[in-house]
Design an enzyme around this catalytic site. Sequence first.
Site, PDB file in Angstrom:
ATOM      1  N   HIS A   1       0.920  -1.756  -0.330  1.00  0.00           N
ATOM      2  CA  HIS A   1       0.086   0.274  -0.056  1.00  0.00           C
ATOM      3  C   HIS A   1       0.579   1.220   0.046  1.00  0.00           C
ATOM      4  CE1 HIS A   1      -1.881   3.265   2.344  1.00  0.00           C
ATOM      5  NE2 HIS A   1      -3.126   3.133   1.067  1.00  0.00           N
ATOM      6  N   SER A   2       0.105   2.182  -1.064  1.00  0.00           N
ATOM      7  CA  SER A   2       0.883   3.905  -0.560  1.00  0.00           C
ATOM      8  C   SER A   2       2.815   2.791  -0.795  1.00  0.00           C
ATOM      9  CB  SER A   2       0.381   4.345   0.614  1.00  0.00           C
ATOM     10  OG  SER A   2       1.053   5.689   0.669  1.00  0.00           O
ATOM     11  N   TYR A   3       3.951   3.742   0.035  1.00  0.00           N
ATOM     12  CA  TYR A   3       4.794   3.677  -0.230  1.00  0.00           C
ATOM     13  C   TYR A   3       5.380   2.349  -0.818  1.00  0.00           C
ATOM     14  CZ  TYR A   3       9.844   2.710   2.233  1.00  0.00           C
ATOM     15  OH  TYR A   3      10.908   2.726   2.091  1.00  0.00           O
TER      16      TYR A   3
ATOM     17  N   HIS B   1      -7.615   7.664   0.347  1.00  0.00           N
ATOM     18  CA  HIS B   1      -6.558   6.591   0.362  1.00  0.00           C
ATOM     19  C   HIS B   1      -5.761   5.398   0.811  1.00  0.00           C
ATOM     20  CE1 HIS B   1      -1.631   6.407  -0.864  1.00  0.00           C
ATOM     21  NE2 HIS B   1      -1.223   6.252   0.769  1.00  0.00           N
TER      22      HIS B   1
END
Length: 251
Positions: free
Chosen positions: A92-94, A232
């Site tokens: 997820h994300s980074y 997000h």
Amino acid sequence: MSSFRQMLFLAVGAAALMASSTTIAQVAAKSVVLVHGAFADGSSWHKVIPLLEKAGLKVIAVQNALQSLENDVATTRRAIRDAEAPVVLVGHSYGGIVITEAGNDPKVGALVYVAAYAPDSGEAQSHITSRYPQQESRAEYIRDEDGFLRISDAGISRYFAPDLTAGEQKLVTAVQGRLHARTLTTPVVRAAWRDRPTFMAIATNDAIIPPQLQKDQVERSRAMSIEVPSSHVAMLSFPERISELIIRAAR
């Protein structure tokens, strides 16, 4: 040895060789390794984990220190080492940057990106984001004297997780991890998505990673993708949809 027996021996040997050379990607996954993003920890997957386990998958949620990309990749590789192959690696994300590098492990059969960055070889997060307008949410990033970043409480509720309940937002704020700024400029050496089946979940209401960036990554990687009307934190606001995508990658 008669010619018939010799042919039979060669046929059996060839079949055995073909069976032994079956790639990880051709076998249904046994395990899932979940990699959290910046400003988070492994608890960000708490809604997804029971759904994956119900589907018969063994789950490991990584706890990354977020101090450097190299360290987070090493931590994730240790989790992969402990998991039963084949492995679906989820970021997820980074965490998408982490799995892009760690996903080169031969035990990994598929990659899943959840509202995540998916850099190419030689790219860092800063390279990707420079191509898009800066998000308004960046004003809520706070950097301390040691170079670690966090998001303000107001930023969590307004930009990071606006579709969660107030109680859930407080929990996200309480377990928030600090990301060192050096991770933003550290490039990936080799992009695993170029060699493995790749799946992506696009969060269409994301105020942290631009949805257009996520869509462009789908096109570049030729990933199988879904879209969810999420902030997000898609794995918290739409855990069933994200779990379904991971299970699909595992099959």
